[in-house]
Design an enzyme around this catalytic site. Sequence first.
Site, PDB file in Angstrom:
ATOM      1  NE  ARG A  26      -3.890  -2.306   2.158  1.00 37.53           N
ATOM      2  CZ  ARG A  26      -3.901  -3.615   1.864  1.00 37.53           C
ATOM      3  NH1 ARG A  26      -2.765  -4.252   1.633  1.00 37.53           N
ATOM      4  NH2 ARG A  26      -5.033  -4.276   1.788  1.00 37.53           N
ATOM      5  NE  ARG A 121      -5.008 -16.050  -4.962  1.00 37.02           N
ATOM      6  CZ  ARG A 121      -4.401 -15.307  -4.036  1.00 37.02           C
ATOM      7  NH1 ARG A 121      -3.108 -15.036  -4.164  1.00 37.02           N
ATOM      8  NH2 ARG A 121      -5.067 -14.846  -3.007  1.00 37.02           N
ATOM      9  CG  ASP A 315      -2.849 -14.088   4.852  1.00 38.96           C
ATOM     10  OD1 ASP A 315      -3.626 -14.664   4.062  1.00 38.96           O
ATOM     11  OD2 ASP A 315      -2.502 -12.896   4.712  1.00 38.96           O
ATOM     12  CE  LYS A 342      -6.961 -15.820   1.446  1.00 42.56           C
ATOM     13  NZ  LYS A 342      -7.110 -14.388   1.195  1.00 42.56           N
ATOM     14  NE  ARG A 346      -1.953 -20.115   1.936  1.00 41.50           N
ATOM     15  CZ  ARG A 346      -1.692 -18.826   2.038  1.00 41.50           C
ATOM     16  NH1 ARG A 346      -2.477 -18.042   2.761  1.00 41.50           N
ATOM     17  NH2 ARG A 346      -0.641 -18.305   1.425  1.00 41.50           N
ATOM     18  NE  ARG A 388       0.632 -15.545   4.335  1.00 44.96           N
ATOM     19  CZ  ARG A 388       1.489 -14.571   4.663  1.00 44.96           C
ATOM     20  NH1 ARG A 388       2.479 -14.810   5.509  1.00 44.96           N
ATOM     21  NH2 ARG A 388       1.397 -13.365   4.131  1.00 44.96           N
TER      22      ARG A 388
HETATM   23  C1  S3P Z   1      -4.413  -9.012   1.801  1.00 37.41           C
HETATM   24  C2  S3P Z   1      -5.687  -9.465   2.010  1.00 37.41           C
HETATM   25  C3  S3P Z   1      -6.027 -10.885   2.202  1.00 37.41           C
HETATM   26  C4  S3P Z   1      -4.785 -11.706   2.550  1.00 37.41           C
HETATM   27  C5  S3P Z   1      -3.618 -11.387   1.665  1.00 37.41           C
HETATM   28  C6  S3P Z   1      -3.253  -9.914   1.784  1.00 37.41           C
HETATM   29  C7  S3P Z   1      -4.196  -7.562   1.609  1.00 37.41           C
HETATM   30  O1  S3P Z   1      -6.581 -11.380   0.992  1.00 37.41           O
HETATM   31  O2  S3P Z   1      -5.087 -13.086   2.470  1.00 37.41           O
HETATM   32  O3  S3P Z   1      -2.506 -12.177   2.022  1.00 37.41           O
HETATM   33  O4  S3P Z   1      -3.033  -7.104   1.645  1.00 37.41           O
HETATM   34  O5  S3P Z   1      -5.196  -6.858   1.419  1.00 37.41           O
HETATM   35  P1  S3P Z   1      -8.159 -11.222   0.658  1.00 37.41           P
HETATM   36  O6  S3P Z   1      -8.466  -9.795   0.518  1.00 37.41           O
HETATM   37  O7  S3P Z   1      -8.358 -11.970  -0.638  1.00 37.41           O
HETATM   38  O8  S3P Z   1      -8.872 -11.876   1.810  1.00 37.41           O
END
Ligand code: S3P
Length: 439
Positions: A26, A121, A315, A342, A346, A388
């Site tokens: 971000r 995905r 996660d 994911k 998983r 992971r």
């Molecule tokens: C993340 C959101 C999650 C997480 C990923 C990182 C993020 O995914 O599993 O490792 O940085 O916004 P989802 O938004 O698909 O739940």
Amino acid sequence: MKLRIFPGHGLAGVCKVPGDKSISHRAALLGAIAHGSTDIVNFLQGADCRSTLGCLKALGVKIKESTEAVRVVGKGLGGLTEPLTVLDAGNSGTTIRLLLGILAGHDFFTVITGDDSLRRRPMARVIKPLKEMGAQIWGRANDSKAPLAVKGTSELTSITYTLPVASAQVKSAILLAGLYAQGTTQVTQPVPCRDHTERMLQAFGADVEVDGMTVRIKGGKDLHAQKVMVPGDISAASFLLVAGSVVPGSDILIRDVGINPTRTGILEVLDMMGAKIDVYNERTWNGEPVADLHVQPAGLKGIRIGGELIPRVIDEIPVIAVAASVAEGTTEISDAAELRVKETDRLKAITCELQKMGVAIEEKPDGLVIRGTGRIEKATVDSWGDHRMAMALAIAGLVASGETIINDTACIDVSFPDFQETLRGLGANLENWSDDETI
Ligand code: S3P
């Protein structure tokens, strides 16, 4: 690459974990569309965040890296430029989904893709709202999978959107597109999921308001560059927290870990299981809470996990399954079907691999049932190319009955490049092997 782990004595010492993956992505993305230069300290140098930097460079953003920080020279809200080639998000769902939100507000053509895992995905969850806002997006499998082609517009329309799944990536993509839309864009989440985007948008000067489960953003407001100090990643720390809880004789202090309440489900889960974790020295970095975490071994017991807690440990489920294997009694995890989409499925992957280690684990459509016996057998296991999974299995190896070999561990670099070194620094006995060496 393979990892070979020998169980041994306790893990002890003081360590750090790498910068938070979600916050690093971000900071780079907001830095790229802000006015001025954003310095990011403790940026995660894992493959996922490097994919974000690579895509931003291809979109005309200057990035300067030094030992102290990653500097992102902002181009302003609509200042990215059409890339000459296909963007590669690698293994990173956060890169492709969040970037789509920003590309939706740029009036040029982009093609973005990723590795085998990312191309499998689901992307429709983010494409649907962005199309409603006025972006044009095409993709494989009836516009639902990468490679994706995007043609954005500088005249997006704001929307009011309720997320069908609790996904911070989808929420973030819509909020980022909302920066480019006329009026106020509103997103409602079914249960709280990580809120780093909201916090960082506020820090960069966006007009964002959080009202319970709903987030509103007003379009058209310029962002201003910041110095971002990235806290340590609690998802990376979770491997050490479980190791410290289950390996007898351990005593680990992890400094500067992010404890944003939308991420601390692992502390709640381990606490419910009876773990001994203390939180010290709480402070705030750029609107994100940070603390030092101290863990010592404790006899863990089985618990039930589900509902609102799941997005806050999304996660961490693979390593929680390892803790549950060592715990006494049954652990039941439900409402976790999202784990199937994911980096790999998983639920299936952890069931298959822990069964190889003699664990009584069963896969459910939306979760897992683990009957803890306290015993994990030595075995040769596979990471399924998922960082992971590889690290969770390494923690299982620390308490196994003998030497554990994990295949396909290069993926650890995605989120925790110094994982092996950090464990070794705490006294663990492990070795890396390249695939052409015989063990
Ligand atoms: C993340 C959101 C999650 C997480 C990923 C990182 C993020 O995914 O599993 O490792 O940085 O916004 P989802 O938004 O698909 O739940």
